[in-house]
Motif scaffolding. Structure first.
Motif, PDB file in Angstrom:
ATOM      1  N   SER A  51      17.321 -35.026 -72.379  1.00 54.26           N
ATOM      2  CA  SER A  51      17.952 -34.143 -73.356  1.00 54.26           C
ATOM      3  C   SER A  51      16.958 -33.081 -73.791  1.00 54.26           C
ATOM      4  O   SER A  51      15.935 -33.395 -74.410  1.00 54.26           O
ATOM      5  N   LEU A  52      17.269 -31.813 -73.445  1.00 53.34           N
ATOM      6  CA  LEU A  52      16.452 -30.682 -73.866  1.00 53.34           C
ATOM      7  C   LEU A  52      17.251 -29.778 -74.793  1.00 53.34           C
ATOM      8  O   LEU A  52      16.980 -28.583 -74.888  1.00 53.34           O
ATOM      9  N   ASN A  53      18.222 -30.357 -75.471  1.00 51.23           N
ATOM     10  CA  ASN A  53      19.049 -29.580 -76.388  1.00 51.23           C
ATOM     11  C   ASN A  53      18.182 -28.966 -77.492  1.00 51.23           C
ATOM     12  O   ASN A  53      17.355 -29.647 -78.102  1.00 51.23           O
ATOM     13  N   ARG A  54      18.366 -27.667 -77.695  1.00 54.31           N
ATOM     14  CA  ARG A  54      17.654 -26.895 -78.722  1.00 54.31           C
ATOM     15  C   ARG A  54      16.140 -26.864 -78.516  1.00 54.31           C
ATOM     16  O   ARG A  54      15.391 -26.505 -79.424  1.00 54.31           O
ATOM     17  N   ALA A  55      15.673 -27.257 -77.335  1.00 55.66           N
ATOM     18  CA  ALA A  55      14.234 -27.184 -77.053  1.00 55.66           C
ATOM     19  C   ALA A  55      13.816 -25.741 -76.824  1.00 55.66           C
ATOM     20  O   ALA A  55      14.610 -24.906 -76.378  1.00 55.66           O
ATOM     21  N   SER A  56      12.563 -25.432 -77.120  1.00 56.78           N
ATOM     22  CA  SER A  56      12.022 -24.098 -76.881  1.00 56.78           C
ATOM     23  C   SER A  56      11.262 -24.105 -75.566  1.00 56.78           C
ATOM     24  O   SER A  56      10.227 -24.770 -75.432  1.00 56.78           O
ATOM     25  N   LEU A  57      11.786 -23.383 -74.567  1.00 59.23           N
ATOM     26  CA  LEU A  57      11.198 -23.354 -73.233  1.00 59.23           C
ATOM     27  C   LEU A  57      10.654 -21.976 -72.895  1.00 59.23           C
ATOM     28  O   LEU A  57      10.496 -21.632 -71.722  1.00 59.23           O
ATOM     29  N   ALA A  58      10.350 -21.173 -73.889  1.00 55.43           N
ATOM     30  CA  ALA A  58       9.818 -19.825 -73.647  1.00 55.43           C
ATOM     31  C   ALA A  58       8.488 -19.929 -72.909  1.00 55.43           C
ATOM     32  O   ALA A  58       7.551 -20.576 -73.375  1.00 55.43           O
ATOM     33  N   GLY A  59       8.439 -19.305 -71.742  1.00 60.88           N
ATOM     34  CA  GLY A  59       7.205 -19.297 -70.965  1.00 60.88           C
ATOM     35  C   GLY A  59       6.921 -20.583 -70.214  1.00 60.88           C
ATOM     36  O   GLY A  59       5.888 -20.694 -69.543  1.00 60.88           O
ATOM     37  N   ALA A  60       7.786 -21.584 -70.302  1.00 57.69           N
ATOM     38  CA  ALA A  60       7.554 -22.847 -69.605  1.00 57.69           C
ATOM     39  C   ALA A  60       7.752 -22.680 -68.101  1.00 57.69           C
ATOM     40  O   ALA A  60       8.577 -21.887 -67.650  1.00 57.69           O
ATOM     41  N   SER A  78      12.801 -17.564 -72.137  1.00 60.52           N
ATOM     42  CA  SER A  78      12.386 -16.162 -72.215  1.00 60.52           C
ATOM     43  C   SER A  78      12.285 -15.594 -70.810  1.00 60.52           C
ATOM     44  O   SER A  78      12.477 -16.302 -69.818  1.00 60.52           O
ATOM     45  N   GLY A  79      11.963 -14.319 -70.716  1.00 57.26           N
ATOM     46  CA  GLY A  79      11.797 -13.688 -69.411  1.00 57.26           C
ATOM     47  C   GLY A  79      10.640 -14.250 -68.632  1.00 57.26           C
ATOM     48  O   GLY A  79      10.536 -14.030 -67.422  1.00 57.26           O
ATOM     49  N   GLN A  80       9.764 -15.005 -69.294  1.00 59.18           N
ATOM     50  CA  GLN A  80       8.616 -15.606 -68.615  1.00 59.18           C
ATOM     51  C   GLN A  80       8.849 -17.081 -68.255  1.00 59.18           C
ATOM     52  O   GLN A  80       7.991 -17.711 -67.647  1.00 59.18           O
ATOM     53  N   THR A  81       9.985 -17.620 -68.654  1.00 60.77           N
ATOM     54  CA  THR A  81      10.307 -18.992 -68.255  1.00 60.77           C
ATOM     55  C   THR A  81      10.473 -19.039 -66.742  1.00 60.77           C
ATOM     56  O   THR A  81      11.139 -18.196 -66.162  1.00 60.77           O
TER      57      THR A  81
END
Length: 292
Positions: A51-60, A78-81
């Motif tokens: 479960s990655l609900n509401r997780a922040s994956l910016a740049g991951a 984000s554009g860097q994910t």
């Protein structure tokens, strides 16, 4: 940093894993709701049924991750994910395949399923069918993720890959008619996503019929002069008149020249049918893209 760590079924809700290195880690069925995974390295990580609900994956970096069954409702990217070798904002620079796609490594379905930890003997379907089902499901989740975060180009790419998995699945399951129908959709307008493809085909139809009418002797002017290449050389205006005839038949169904014989009538009728169909498809694709 936990490379190849075993964290299956772990509860990591609201955890701060910013910039963590978890390459190859087992996070199957883990609870990562609202976790901060910004700039985290998650290459080839197992996130099956997590479960990655509401997780922040910016740049991951999620390149090669096992994402079958993972939930991304409200997750932020984000554009860097990285969903592939380039960032999500650079879709189109690489193959953009998820790891379950038969075109991506590991291309062998048996190897792909074993890396997910599956017992192959327990499968109800053949490994290649299971792999295609997982690829289709994963592309659907990535499509929704891109839509939620305002990346329409990525959304379109994931949709096209999902439809491609469905096409292959129909072929594997022996649904021949559905397989050929979806293949036609793929080649004509790329599952409703390619305006350029339809415009190109339409231009090809108009030019093809123009050359056919010009060279075949199947149309004639009002004074009953049959249009041929030699006649057009003697009267160059016939080149334009024949081209205008093809355009008029395609877009309006109105013939400027008279059909010469049964073949001429059949040729005009065929272009009359092709024109409205392609125009309708163009309107459909434009409307679909505008709605997105």
């Amino acid at each position: 940093n936990r490379r190849d760590a075993s964290l299956s079924d772990a509860t990591l809700t609201d955890s701060n894993l910013q910039a963590a290195s978890l390459d190859g880690a087992d996070l199957g069925r883990a609870a990562l709701t609202s976790a901060v995974l910004e700039d985290a390295t998650l290459r080839n990580v197992n996130l099956t049924d997590s479960s990655l609900n509401r997780a922040s994956l910016a740049g991951a970096d999620l390149t090669g991750a096992h994402l079958f069954g993972a939930a991304f409702d409200g997750a932020r990217v984000s554009g860097q994910t990285m969903l592939h070798e380039h960032g999500i904002g650079d879709v189109g620079r690489s193959a953009d395949y998820c790891r379950y796609d038969p075109a991506a490594p590991p291309s062998d379905p048996v190897a792909s399923l074993r890396e997910d930890g599956d017992e192959l003997a327990a499968l109800d379907e053949s490994p290649d069918v299971v792999q295609l089902r997982r690829a289709r499901s994963t592309y659907r989740r990535l499509e929704d993720l891109a839509r939620q975060n305002g990346f329409p180009d990525v959304q379109a790419t994931m949709f096209k890959r999902r439809q491609e998995m469905r096409r292959h699945l129909l072929g594997k399951q022996g649904h021949t008619l559905k397989y050929w129908f979806t293949s036609l959709q793929r080649h004509v307008f790329v599952y409703g996503e390619s305006v350029r493809r339809i415009i190109g085909i339409s231009a090809g139809v108009i030019l093809g019929f123009w050359l056919w009418f010009l060279l075949s002797g199947t149309v004639a002017t009002v004074d009953e002069t049959v249009v041929t290449l030699s006649a057009a050389r003697a009267d160059p205006t016939l080149f334009w008149v024949t081209f205008y005839h093809s355009v008029s038949v395609f877009f309006t169904g109105t013939a400027v020249l008279e059909p010469a014989g049964l073949l001429g009538a059949a040729s005009v009728a065929l272009e009359m049918v092709a024109g409205p169909v392609l125009v309708a498809l163009l309107i459909f694709v434009l409307g679909r893209r505008a709605a997105r």
